[in-house]
Design a protein around this motif. Structure first.
Motif, mmCIF file in Angstrom:
data_model
loop_
_atom_site.group_PDB
_atom_site.id
_atom_site.type_symbol
_atom_site.label_atom_id
_atom_site.label_comp_id
_atom_site.label_asym_id
_atom_site.label_seq_id
_atom_site.Cartn_x
_atom_site.Cartn_y
_atom_site.Cartn_z
ATOM 1 N N TRP A 31 0.829 -1.206 0.000
ATOM 2 C CA TRP A 31 0.000 0.000 0.000
ATOM 3 C C TRP A 31 0.857 1.246 0.000
ATOM 4 O O TRP A 31 1.985 1.241 0.478
ATOM 5 C CB TRP A 31 -0.983 -0.010 1.158
ATOM 6 C CG TRP A 31 -0.378 0.148 2.532
ATOM 7 C CD1 TRP A 31 0.305 -0.790 3.236
ATOM 8 C CD2 TRP A 31 -0.416 1.309 3.365
ATOM 9 N NE1 TRP A 31 0.699 -0.293 4.447
ATOM 10 C CE2 TRP A 31 0.261 0.996 4.553
ATOM 11 C CE3 TRP A 31 -0.967 2.574 3.209
ATOM 12 C CZ2 TRP A 31 0.414 1.913 5.591
ATOM 13 C CZ3 TRP A 31 -0.817 3.486 4.243
ATOM 14 C CH2 TRP A 31 -0.141 3.156 5.414
ATOM 15 N N ASP A 39 -3.707 3.708 -1.960
ATOM 16 C CA ASP A 39 -3.721 2.713 -3.024
ATOM 17 C C ASP A 39 -3.185 1.398 -2.465
ATOM 18 O O ASP A 39 -2.096 1.362 -1.888
ATOM 19 C CB ASP A 39 -2.890 3.171 -4.225
ATOM 20 C CG ASP A 39 -3.575 4.309 -4.964
ATOM 21 O OD1 ASP A 39 -4.728 4.122 -5.383
ATOM 22 O OD2 ASP A 39 -2.967 5.381 -5.114
ATOM 23 N N THR A 41 -2.410 -2.753 -3.351
ATOM 24 C CA THR A 41 -2.157 -3.680 -4.441
ATOM 25 C C THR A 41 -2.071 -5.096 -3.888
ATOM 26 O O THR A 41 -1.323 -5.348 -2.946
ATOM 27 C CB THR A 41 -0.840 -3.324 -5.154
ATOM 28 O OG1 THR A 41 -0.874 -1.958 -5.542
ATOM 29 C CG2 THR A 41 -0.627 -4.188 -6.376
ATOM 30 N N TRP A 88 -11.860 -0.226 -7.601
ATOM 31 C CA TRP A 88 -10.903 -1.330 -7.684
ATOM 32 C C TRP A 88 -10.869 -1.828 -9.113
ATOM 33 O O TRP A 88 -11.850 -1.740 -9.851
ATOM 34 C CB TRP A 88 -11.214 -2.443 -6.687
ATOM 35 C CG TRP A 88 -12.432 -3.279 -6.979
ATOM 36 C CD1 TRP A 88 -13.713 -2.995 -6.623
ATOM 37 C CD2 TRP A 88 -12.467 -4.531 -7.672
ATOM 38 N NE1 TRP A 88 -14.555 -3.988 -7.049
ATOM 39 C CE2 TRP A 88 -13.812 -4.954 -7.688
ATOM 40 C CE3 TRP A 88 -11.509 -5.340 -8.255
ATOM 41 C CZ2 TRP A 88 -14.212 -6.144 -8.278
ATOM 42 C CZ3 TRP A 88 -11.911 -6.531 -8.839
ATOM 43 C CH2 TRP A 88 -13.243 -6.917 -8.842
ATOM 44 N N GLU A 101 -5.997 -3.730 -7.832
ATOM 45 C CA GLU A 101 -5.614 -2.398 -7.363
ATOM 46 C C GLU A 101 -6.843 -1.726 -6.772
ATOM 47 O O GLU A 101 -7.851 -1.558 -7.461
ATOM 48 C CB GLU A 101 -5.031 -1.582 -8.514
ATOM 49 C CG GLU A 101 -3.739 -2.189 -9.042
ATOM 50 C CD GLU A 101 -3.212 -1.523 -10.296
ATOM 51 O OE1 GLU A 101 -3.829 -0.543 -10.770
ATOM 52 O OE2 GLU A 101 -2.185 -1.988 -10.814
ATOM 53 N N HIS A 103 -8.300 1.631 -4.890
ATOM 54 C CA HIS A 103 -8.056 3.054 -4.648
ATOM 55 C C HIS A 103 -9.099 3.557 -3.648
ATOM 56 O O HIS A 103 -10.305 3.448 -3.899
ATOM 57 C CB HIS A 103 -8.164 3.833 -5.969
ATOM 58 C CG HIS A 103 -8.039 5.307 -5.785
ATOM 59 N ND1 HIS A 103 -6.820 5.930 -5.668
ATOM 60 C CD2 HIS A 103 -8.978 6.270 -5.656
ATOM 61 C CE1 HIS A 103 -7.030 7.232 -5.499
ATOM 62 N NE2 HIS A 103 -8.319 7.449 -5.486
#
Length: 190
Positions: A31, A39, A41, A88, A101, A103
């Motif tokens: 992150w 964000d 991941t 996402w 991902e 957000h």
């Protein structure tokens, strides 16, 4: 005798940084954050499609993972997010895996988060050095406020009046010109 609190030595500071990095590296996700968003991941197998995933983004919690398995990330957020502005996506990664991902759009855009979910290890937010934002990135009202603050700071450093003080002096000067019969020798500007 009172204990004197001592600031950490560079070795202690380095050890704390290494411990923090190890804790963050051990998380099953990565992150990053800016002052306004987070964000996250996650890596998942390359054969998965969006329908194989469960991603649940709420105002004060997040959960994401593969259907039928324990979530990769799940927990309460330390602060509120704007759900409608959080998203996402599932993308292909160069190593053949796929990347989820996520957000998250922070409600409070003036606060650093110590972690994404409250159960995760914290980072020391006092050590965050933000990227310098460009004035062009700001909306009109915020930009003009920042420009005014920068101007006033430069004026103060040079011993000159701020924009508000200059405005008051200009009004007084104009009034004096319109009323030469009045004595302003003892006038004070607050």
């Amino acid at each position: 005798m009172a204990d004197i609190e001592q600031s950490p030595t560079s070795a202690e500071e380095e050890a704390a940084r290494a411990k923090e990095k190890a804790e963050q590296d051990a998380l099953p996700y990565k992150w990053t954050q800016t002052i306004s968003d987070i964000d996250i991941t996650l890596t998942v197998p390359g054969n998965l499609k969006a329908r194989d995933l469960v991603v649940d983004i709420k105002k004060l919690s997040v959960s994401a993972g593969i259907k039928g398995q324990e979530p990769i990330i799940k927990g309460d957020l330390p602060h509120a997010i704007h759900v409608d502005d959080s998203t996402w996506t599932l993308t292909s990664a160069p190593d053949g895996n796929r990347t989820v991902e996520i957000h998250l759009d922070k409600v409070n855009k003036m606060e650093w988060w110590p972690h994404v979910v409250t159960a995760a290890p914290k980072i020391d937010v006092s050590k965050i050095v933000p990227d310098n934002s460009k004035l062009s990135d700001l909306d009109g009202e915020t930009r003009s406020m920042v420009e005014k603050m920068m101007y006033d700071q430069r004026q103060k450093e040079m011993g000159l009046p701020s924009s508000d003080e200059q405005k008051k002096m200009d009004i007084l000067k104009k009034f004096q010109e319109q009323h030469p019969e009045m004595d302003f020798s003892n006038a004070k500007i607050n």
